[in-house]
Design a protein around this motif. Structure first.
Motif, PDB file in Angstrom:
ATOM      1  N   TYR A 186      52.320  39.452  55.978  1.00 54.87           N
ATOM      2  CA  TYR A 186      53.358  40.042  55.143  1.00 54.87           C
ATOM      3  C   TYR A 186      54.609  40.250  56.004  1.00 54.87           C
ATOM      4  N   PHE A 187      55.715  40.559  55.352  1.00 53.10           N
ATOM      5  CA  PHE A 187      56.924  40.870  56.111  1.00 53.10           C
ATOM      6  C   PHE A 187      57.808  41.836  55.342  1.00 53.10           C
ATOM      7  N   TYR A 188      58.651  42.548  56.088  1.00 54.77           N
ATOM      8  CA  TYR A 188      59.750  43.315  55.499  1.00 54.77           C
ATOM      9  C   TYR A 188      61.001  43.003  56.307  1.00 54.77           C
ATOM     10  N   ILE A 189      62.170  43.201  55.698  1.00 51.06           N
ATOM     11  CA  ILE A 189      63.447  42.920  56.364  1.00 51.06           C
ATOM     12  C   ILE A 189      64.143  44.234  56.667  1.00 51.06           C
ATOM     13  N   HIS A 190      64.529  44.396  57.927  1.00 47.92           N
ATOM     14  CA  HIS A 190      65.272  45.576  58.380  1.00 47.92           C
ATOM     15  C   HIS A 190      66.696  45.136  58.696  1.00 47.92           C
ATOM     16  N   ASN A 248      71.061  49.794  58.340  1.00 49.46           N
ATOM     17  CA  ASN A 248      69.645  49.948  58.672  1.00 49.46           C
ATOM     18  C   ASN A 248      68.725  49.987  57.451  1.00 49.46           C
ATOM     19  N   LYS A 249      69.171  49.444  56.325  1.00 43.54           N
ATOM     20  CA  LYS A 249      68.355  49.429  55.123  1.00 43.54           C
ATOM     21  C   LYS A 249      67.115  48.551  55.296  1.00 43.54           C
ATOM     22  N   CYS A 250      66.022  48.956  54.642  1.00 49.27           N
ATOM     23  CA  CYS A 250      64.781  48.182  54.664  1.00 49.27           C
ATOM     24  C   CYS A 250      64.469  47.670  53.257  1.00 49.27           C
ATOM     25  N   THR A 251      63.785  46.554  53.211  1.00 46.34           N
ATOM     26  CA  THR A 251      63.345  46.000  51.933  1.00 46.34           C
ATOM     27  C   THR A 251      61.921  46.449  51.649  1.00 46.34           C
ATOM     28  N   GLY A 252      61.374  45.936  50.562  1.00 45.22           N
ATOM     29  CA  GLY A 252      59.957  46.153  50.293  1.00 45.22           C
ATOM     30  C   GLY A 252      59.102  45.267  51.182  1.00 45.22           C
ATOM     31  N   ILE A 253      57.794  45.261  50.918  1.00 49.23           N
ATOM     32  CA  ILE A 253      56.845  44.461  51.702  1.00 49.23           C
ATOM     33  C   ILE A 253      56.537  43.187  50.917  1.00 49.23           C
ATOM     34  N   TYR A 254      56.806  42.047  51.530  1.00 47.15           N
ATOM     35  CA  TYR A 254      56.669  40.752  50.863  1.00 47.15           C
ATOM     36  C   TYR A 254      55.464  39.982  51.386  1.00 47.15           C
ATOM     37  N   ASN A 255      54.838  39.226  50.507  1.00 49.46           N
ATOM     38  CA  ASN A 255      53.762  38.325  50.881  1.00 49.46           C
ATOM     39  C   ASN A 255      54.378  37.095  51.541  1.00 49.46           C
ATOM     40  N   ASP A 258      54.913  42.469  47.241  1.00 51.62           N
ATOM     41  CA  ASP A 258      53.606  42.991  46.806  1.00 51.62           C
ATOM     42  C   ASP A 258      53.548  44.513  46.830  1.00 51.62           C
ATOM     43  N   TYR A 259      54.321  45.143  47.733  1.00 50.23           N
ATOM     44  CA  TYR A 259      54.243  46.594  47.888  1.00 50.23           C
ATOM     45  C   TYR A 259      55.638  47.172  48.095  1.00 50.23           C
ATOM     46  N   LYS A 260      55.811  48.399  47.620  1.00 50.78           N
ATOM     47  CA  LYS A 260      57.038  49.135  47.904  1.00 50.78           C
ATOM     48  C   LYS A 260      56.914  49.767  49.281  1.00 50.78           C
ATOM     49  N   LEU A 261      57.964  49.648  50.084  1.00 45.74           N
ATOM     50  CA  LEU A 261      57.967  50.278  51.407  1.00 45.74           C
ATOM     51  C   LEU A 261      58.532  51.683  51.255  1.00 45.74           C
ATOM     52  N   MET A 262      57.783  52.699  51.659  1.00 44.98           N
ATOM     53  CA  MET A 262      58.154  54.087  51.413  1.00 44.98           C
ATOM     54  C   MET A 262      59.099  54.640  52.472  1.00 44.98           C
ATOM     55  N   VAL A 263      60.021  53.817  52.931  1.00 46.21           N
ATOM     56  CA  VAL A 263      61.075  54.254  53.848  1.00 46.21           C
ATOM     57  C   VAL A 263      62.307  53.408  53.547  1.00 46.21           C
ATOM     58  N   ASP A 264      63.458  54.067  53.440  1.00 47.10           N
ATOM     59  CA  ASP A 264      64.693  53.367  53.082  1.00 47.10           C
ATOM     60  C   ASP A 264      65.428  52.823  54.302  1.00 47.10           C
ATOM     61  N   THR A 265      65.400  53.584  55.392  1.00 43.97           N
ATOM     62  CA  THR A 265      66.173  53.193  56.574  1.00 43.97           C
ATOM     63  C   THR A 265      65.350  53.370  57.837  1.00 43.97           C
ATOM     64  N   LEU A 266      65.706  52.600  58.852  1.00 41.69           N
ATOM     65  CA  LEU A 266      65.178  52.775  60.201  1.00 41.69           C
ATOM     66  C   LEU A 266      66.382  52.934  61.115  1.00 41.69           C
ATOM     67  N   CYS A 289      68.326  56.540  67.471  1.00 43.29           N
ATOM     68  CA  CYS A 289      68.819  57.785  68.043  1.00 43.29           C
ATOM     69  C   CYS A 289      68.558  57.764  69.544  1.00 43.29           C
ATOM     70  N   GLN A 290      69.637  57.798  70.331  1.00 43.09           N
ATOM     71  CA  GLN A 290      69.507  57.784  71.787  1.00 43.09           C
ATOM     72  C   GLN A 290      68.603  56.638  72.253  1.00 43.09           C
ATOM     73  N   ARG A 291      68.848  55.459  71.697  1.00 46.62           N
ATOM     74  CA  ARG A 291      68.147  54.216  72.059  1.00 46.62           C
ATOM     75  C   ARG A 291      66.711  54.143  71.559  1.00 46.62           C
ATOM     76  N   ALA A 292      66.258  55.174  70.851  1.00 48.31           N
ATOM     77  CA  ALA A 292      64.924  55.121  70.255  1.00 48.31           C
ATOM     78  C   ALA A 292      65.083  54.805  68.774  1.00 48.31           C
ATOM     79  N   THR A 293      64.439  53.735  68.305  1.00 49.69           N
ATOM     80  CA  THR A 293      64.581  53.298  66.918  1.00 49.69           C
ATOM     81  C   THR A 293      63.344  53.691  66.112  1.00 49.69           C
ATOM     82  N   ASP A 294      63.578  54.252  64.927  1.00 46.21           N
ATOM     83  CA  ASP A 294      62.462  54.548  64.035  1.00 46.21           C
ATOM     84  C   ASP A 294      61.581  53.312  63.886  1.00 46.21           C
ATOM     85  N   ARG A 295      60.281  53.516  63.717  1.00 47.01           N
ATOM     86  CA  ARG A 295      59.370  52.362  63.689  1.00 47.01           C
ATOM     87  C   ARG A 295      58.300  52.517  62.621  1.00 47.01           C
ATOM     88  N   ILE A 296      57.738  51.364  62.255  1.00 51.86           N
ATOM     89  CA  ILE A 296      56.622  51.315  61.316  1.00 51.86           C
ATOM     90  C   ILE A 296      55.475  50.589  62.001  1.00 51.86           C
TER      91      ILE A 296
END
Length: 371
Positions: A10-14, A25-32, A39-47, A50-57
């Protein structure tokens, strides 16, 4: 970002390169990856970063974990602000509600392991007359020599379709050219340029002090250009920047039918001509009049075209369309008197004059354009 789940990919686009900060930093849903379906909604809108640390999934077969970061004041270090665990159905399964910096708890990764394989693929967006497409790597149209930081050649190829959708890309240590369909047509370990040459769209391949020019469709070798001749340029980029700026063309919108000009349509330069002014032109019935900048080394020219695509005014000094006394006007420099003259665009009547000074002239027009 591609990831494996239960034997499928699967993939998502950040989107971390948005030109609109509010959508950064918008995120898409989860694609096959096989079907392309979401196939799935990704329950996070942005990544965010902050101080070189990036939110992650991080992913597991039955759930995924979203970790966000923050900082305290001016401290250079970042810390985890929250960890949330979601099912693929969108249900929140667990969360660390308190900031770890303030003594809150982390989610136990031994209890919720997220070790599924992930593969990051960097994509960039490219423009084409056939529509937008994604390329793997860095779209070089958004950087010099295509996008010039110098004032004299400001905002050239980035806003026009002169290159007809052919896109130069850098991916790792390799240079790639994509065609308007988003297909790779040429690769090289040498730097590649896409450029107009002898009334054709061509590509150039650097070879020490020369640029070998090829027809982009037939691959026929056309010419060898010595960018170091007479030592006018510091690099091949500088040489290509002039070549590109001299050969730019732009489409202009007109109620009598769009037309193409040899030069840069300054109405595309939105920091000088905001949407409010474009709307004013339309409201007053002057849609189709276009200020154009034509770069030539040592002798640049400025024009205003009428809605028929004909030259209305030519000058060796900057000319602007401006709003003056609630009329659409244009400026013209009187060198002899060192004055800037303002004329009505409808009847060419002289409206006013003011003493020429570069700073005054520039800010005057910025103010009047905004109305």
């Amino acid at each position: 970002m591609f990831f494996e789940k239960s034997g499928k990919w699967y993939f998502y686009i950040h989107n971390n390169k948005s030109e609109n900060y509010s959508k950064n930093n918008k995120c898409t849903g989860i694609y096959n990856a096989e079907t392309g379906n979401m196939d799935y909604k990704l329950m996070v809108d942005t990544l965010d970063t902050c101080q070189r640390a990036t939110d992650r999934i991080e992913f597991a077969d039955n759930y995924y974990m979203v970790t966000t970061f923050g900082s305290a004041g001016s401290e250079p270090a970042s810390f985890i602000t929250n960890m949330k665990l979601y099912s693929y159905d969108g249900e929140m399964l667990a969360s660390s509600h308190n900031d770890s910096y303030l003594g809150g708890d982390y989610l136990d990764k031994n209890e919720y392991p997220c070790n599924n394989q992930q593969i990051r693929v960097d994509l960039d967006k490219a423009k084409s007359p056939l529509g937008e497409y994604f390329v793997q790597g860095e779209n070089l149209i958004k950087s010099p020599p295509y996008y010039s930081p110098t004032y004299s050649k400001d905002f050239t190829y980035f806003y026009t379709d002169t290159l007809k959708g052919y896109t130069p890309v850098k991916y790792n240590d390799e240079y790639i050219i994509y065609n308007p369909n988003g297909e790779i047509i040429y690769k090289s370990d040498k730097k590649l340029f896409v450029m107009p040459y002898k009334n054709k769209i061509c590509f150039g391949e650097t070879d020490e002090y020369s640029i070998e020019v090829y027809d982009i469709q037939t691959r026929e070798h056309i010419d060898s250009l010595n960018w170091d001749e007479n030592q006018q340029y510091k690099s091949a980029d500088d040489y290509i920047e002039d070549l590109l700026a001299e050969n730019i063309d732009s489409e202009c919108v007109s109620p009598k039918g769009n037309y193409t000009v040899d030069g840069f349509n300054m109405l595309l330069y939105t920091s000088v001509y905001p949407k409010e002014f474009i709307d004013f032109l339309d409201t007053e019935g002057f849609s189709g009049y276009t200020p154009v900048y034509k770069y030539e080394k040592g002798s640049s020219k400025y024009y205003i075209y009428n809605p028929d695509g004909e030259v209305f005014l030519e000058s060796d000094r900057k000319v602007y369309l401006i709003k003056r006394d609630n009329k659409v006007c244009y400026t013209k420099v009187n060198k002899a008197n060192k004055e800037v003259e303002v004329y009505s665009l409808s009847d060419r009547e002289l409206i006013s004059t003011f003493s020429y000074d570069f700073y005054t002239y520039y800010t005057y027009n910025q103010y009047d354009i905004m109305g």
